[in-house]
Structure formats: structure tokens, C-alpha cells
Design a protein around this motif. Structure first.
Motif, mmCIF file in Angstrom:
data_model
loop_
_atom_site.group_PDB
_atom_site.id
_atom_site.type_symbol
_atom_site.label_atom_id
_atom_site.label_comp_id
_atom_site.label_asym_id
_atom_site.label_seq_id
_atom_site.Cartn_x
_atom_site.Cartn_y
_atom_site.Cartn_z
ATOM 1 N N SER A 184 0.833 -1.157 0.043
ATOM 2 C CA SER A 184 -0.013 -0.025 -0.032
ATOM 3 C C SER A 184 0.780 1.331 -0.032
ATOM 4 O O SER A 184 1.903 1.071 0.396
ATOM 5 N N LEU A 185 0.278 2.385 -0.437
ATOM 6 C CA LEU A 185 0.948 3.527 -0.629
ATOM 7 C C LEU A 185 0.512 4.760 0.502
ATOM 8 O O LEU A 185 -1.193 4.369 0.609
ATOM 9 N N TYR A 186 0.946 5.162 1.471
ATOM 10 C CA TYR A 186 0.463 5.994 2.354
ATOM 11 C C TYR A 186 0.840 7.408 1.866
ATOM 12 O O TYR A 186 2.095 8.035 2.041
ATOM 13 N N VAL A 187 -0.139 8.464 1.809
ATOM 14 C CA VAL A 187 0.022 9.800 1.702
ATOM 15 C C VAL A 187 -0.325 10.696 2.578
ATOM 16 O O VAL A 187 -1.724 10.683 3.142
ATOM 17 N N ALA A 188 0.472 11.357 3.225
ATOM 18 C CA ALA A 188 0.166 12.545 4.330
ATOM 19 C C ALA A 188 -0.400 13.870 3.687
ATOM 20 O O ALA A 188 0.440 14.462 2.843
ATOM 21 N N ASP A 189 -1.504 14.332 4.440
ATOM 22 C CA ASP A 189 -2.039 15.551 3.949
ATOM 23 C C ASP A 189 -1.599 16.456 4.991
ATOM 24 O O ASP A 189 -2.106 16.394 6.018
ATOM 25 N N ALA A 190 -0.988 17.533 4.602
ATOM 26 C CA ALA A 190 -0.567 18.863 5.302
ATOM 27 C C ALA A 190 -1.805 19.425 5.973
ATOM 28 O O ALA A 190 -1.826 20.231 6.913
ATOM 29 N N GLN A 191 -2.732 19.569 5.115
ATOM 30 C CA GLN A 191 -3.914 20.299 5.532
ATOM 31 C C GLN A 191 -4.862 19.701 6.558
ATOM 32 O O GLN A 191 -5.119 20.266 7.482
ATOM 33 N N SER A 192 -5.283 18.521 6.442
ATOM 34 C CA SER A 192 -6.203 17.883 7.391
ATOM 35 C C SER A 192 -5.690 16.982 8.593
ATOM 36 O O SER A 192 -5.879 16.689 9.495
ATOM 37 N N GLY A 193 -4.192 16.743 7.980
ATOM 38 C CA GLY A 193 -3.475 15.842 9.080
ATOM 39 C C GLY A 193 -3.815 14.305 8.848
ATOM 40 O O GLY A 193 -3.284 13.550 9.535
ATOM 41 N N ALA A 194 -4.622 13.972 8.056
ATOM 42 C CA ALA A 194 -4.889 12.471 7.623
ATOM 43 C C ALA A 194 -3.842 12.116 6.921
ATOM 44 O O ALA A 194 -3.177 12.640 5.950
ATOM 45 N N VAL A 195 -3.865 10.505 6.850
ATOM 46 C CA VAL A 195 -2.855 9.818 5.884
ATOM 47 C C VAL A 195 -4.129 8.976 4.950
ATOM 48 O O VAL A 195 -4.824 7.993 5.479
ATOM 49 N N SER A 196 -3.879 9.214 3.809
ATOM 50 C CA SER A 196 -4.640 8.178 2.782
ATOM 51 C C SER A 196 -3.880 6.918 2.676
ATOM 52 O O SER A 196 -2.741 7.204 2.414
ATOM 53 N N VAL A 197 -4.643 5.904 2.565
ATOM 54 C CA VAL A 197 -4.150 4.606 2.402
ATOM 55 C C VAL A 197 -4.566 4.150 0.626
ATOM 56 O O VAL A 197 -5.856 4.110 0.416
ATOM 57 N N VAL A 198 -3.661 3.839 -0.048
ATOM 58 C CA VAL A 198 -3.812 3.743 -1.540
ATOM 59 C C VAL A 198 -3.322 2.205 -1.774
ATOM 60 O O VAL A 198 -2.359 1.796 -1.522
ATOM 61 N N ASP A 199 -4.200 1.523 -2.215
ATOM 62 C CA ASP A 199 -4.105 0.036 -2.571
ATOM 63 C C ASP A 199 -3.098 -0.093 -3.483
ATOM 64 O O ASP A 199 -3.287 0.534 -4.858
ATOM 65 N N GLY A 200 -1.866 -0.897 -3.566
ATOM 66 C CA GLY A 200 -0.971 -0.764 -4.482
ATOM 67 C C GLY A 200 -1.170 -1.566 -5.899
ATOM 68 O O GLY A 200 -0.594 -1.504 -6.982
ATOM 69 N N LYS A 201 -2.352 -2.240 -6.004
ATOM 70 C CA LYS A 201 -2.723 -3.129 -7.090
ATOM 71 C C LYS A 201 -3.822 -2.196 -7.631
ATOM 72 O O LYS A 201 -3.665 -2.018 -9.083
ATOM 73 N N THR A 202 -4.922 -1.774 -7.066
ATOM 74 C CA THR A 202 -5.938 -0.990 -7.971
ATOM 75 C C THR A 202 -5.722 0.218 -7.930
ATOM 76 O O THR A 202 -6.354 1.208 -8.709
ATOM 77 N N HIS A 203 -4.687 1.032 -7.242
ATOM 78 C CA HIS A 203 -4.545 2.335 -7.163
ATOM 79 C C HIS A 203 -5.798 3.076 -6.742
ATOM 80 O O HIS A 203 -6.007 4.036 -7.302
ATOM 81 N N GLU A 204 -6.333 2.590 -5.696
ATOM 82 C CA GLU A 204 -7.387 3.313 -5.322
ATOM 83 C C GLU A 204 -7.283 3.637 -3.749
ATOM 84 O O GLU A 204 -6.896 2.948 -3.129
ATOM 85 N N VAL A 205 -8.015 4.755 -3.345
ATOM 86 C CA VAL A 205 -7.822 5.152 -1.852
ATOM 87 C C VAL A 205 -9.045 4.219 -1.153
ATOM 88 O O VAL A 205 -10.208 3.955 -1.427
ATOM 89 N N VAL A 206 -8.231 3.359 -0.228
ATOM 90 C CA VAL A 206 -9.157 2.469 0.470
ATOM 91 C C VAL A 206 -9.092 2.675 1.914
ATOM 92 O O VAL A 206 -9.879 2.099 2.550
ATOM 93 N N GLY A 207 -8.838 3.908 2.463
ATOM 94 C CA GLY A 207 -9.122 4.093 3.766
ATOM 95 C C GLY A 207 -8.347 5.612 4.146
ATOM 96 O O GLY A 207 -7.480 6.042 3.468
ATOM 97 N N LYS A 208 -8.460 6.034 5.447
ATOM 98 C CA LYS A 208 -7.723 7.194 5.742
ATOM 99 C C LYS A 208 -7.644 6.925 7.418
ATOM 100 O O LYS A 208 -8.656 6.418 8.126
#
Length: 208
Positions: A184-208
Motif C-alpha cells: 500500500s501507498l501512504y500519503v500524508a495530507d498537510a491540510q487535514s493531518g490525515a493519511v490516505s491509504v492507497v491500494d498498490g494493485k488497484t491504485h484506489e484510496v481504500v482508507g484514511k
């Protein structure tokens, strides 16, 4: 504890040089400057090869990447790296060096691929607006580049050197990392402080 006497330390600062320090302290109590690598301008970012025999330094103003050989600490070559190269990252398999090209505010930027063996530009891919942080899938198949002003992450196929998807993560994606364990790819958002979880196969956001 780490015995630094077995290593050299390379420093990058605001001067157009790289300083190589021998951490062994001489009798006079001074640390020795082993070598100085002259650059055309101060470096912005750097990446090292897996065998640590080369350093690749982005030269933002001139649109170059300087390749430095670390056994003799000599400048090997300067490679065209597109407009405004900032971030530099080498694929895990060492196949390509990628550089993030930050565009002026409101305009599209992208990434540039450099062949580290031939020391030549191997292609460029438009991604999106703003600053670009870089990460790779564990198998080096995909490059992930944040588009800070877009609130997106662009997925680049490193084989075809084409953008295959743009993922909306929202806010200001400021940092990212790929986990080979979770795929999975983890992306940190400086605005909200949340971390988006992106599935490495489908390349879709699957959680925060």
C-alpha cells in the motif's frame, strides 16, 4: 554506537560545492576536509546509488543533475533533467533515476527519468501542479509523485514511462511512502493531518 572513523561524511550546503569530511580527528583537534566537489550551483536534493558509489545532485536553476563518483569524489557528468528539478530518487532496482520538476504556481509540472548507466535523459512524464515528492512500489514497477497544488498523486509506469492514473487524495499531499509488506501507498495530507491509504494493485484510496 557507530564508529564514524570508518566512513566519510558528505555535506551539501548553500555553497556550490559538496564537502567530503574525514571524521577522524587529527592531533590538532580539527576534522579533516578530505575533498571538495565543485558544482555549478548549490545543490537542492540528492540520491545515492545502491552500491553507494555515486551521488546524484539536482541543480535546480540550471535544470541539471550532477553525477558524482564517490570513490574519487569527482564530478562525472551533468545530465539534462528538465525545468526546475528538485526531488531526486532512484528506483529500488537501480534502473532509473527520477527527478521531480516543480512548475511555476498554477502550471503543470512533472517528472524526468534519467538512465544512471548512460547518464542520459530517458524521458519525461507530466503529472500535475505543485511540488512533487517521490516514492516507488517495492518491485520498481510504479513511481508515485505527489502534486501538492492539485491534491493528487500521479502513478507512473516506470517501464512505459507513462502516467497511468491520477489519484485524488485531497488537501495538500506533502509526503508519501510505500510499504512492501502491506503493498500500500501512504500519503500524508498537510491540510487535514490525515493519511490516505492507497491500494498498490488497484491504485484506489481504500482508507484514511
Amino acid at each position: 554506537m557507530q564508529d564514524l572513523n570508518g566512513y566519510y561524511i558528505v555535506l551539501m550546503n548553500r555553497e556550490p560545492n559538496l564537502y567530503v569530511i574525514d571524521p577522524f580527528v587529527a592531533l590538532a583537534g580539527r576534522t579533516n576536509v578530505l575533498a571538495t566537489v565543485r558544482l555549478r550551483e548549490p545543490g537542492t536534493d540528492w540520491a545515492k546509488s545502491g552500491d553507494e558509489k555515486r551521488l546524484y545532485v539536482t541543480l535546480t536553476k540550471s535544470g541539471k543533475v550532477a553525477a558524482v563518483e564517490t570513490e574519487t569524489f569527482k564530478l562525472l557528468s551533468e545530465v539534462d533533467a528538465g525545468e526546475n528539478p528538485v526531488r531526486a530518487a532512484l528506483q529500488p532496482d537501480g534502473g532509473l533515476l527520477w527527478v521531480g520538476n516543480d512548475a511555476p504556481e498554477g502550471k503543470e509540472g512533472g517528472v524526468t527519468a534519467i538512465d544512471p548507466a548512460a547518464l542520459k535523459k530517458a524521458g519525461s512524464v507530466p503529472t500535475g501542479k505543485g511540488h512533487h515528492e517521490l516514492a516507488f512500489s517495492a518491485d520498481s514497477r510504479f513511481l508515485y509523485a505527489t502534486n501538492r497544488a492539485d491534491g493528487t498523486v500521479t502513478v507512473v509506469d516506470t517501464r512505459s514511462r507513462e502516467a497511468v492514473r491520477r489519484i485524488g487524495t485531497g488537501g495538500v499531499p506533502i509526503s508519501l511512502a510505500y510499504s512492501g509488506l502491506s503493498r500500500s501507498l501512504y500519503v500524508a495530507d498537510a491540510q487535514s493531518g490525515a493519511v490516505s491509504v492507497v491500494d498498490g494493485k488497484t491504485h484506489e484510496v481504500v482508507g484514511k
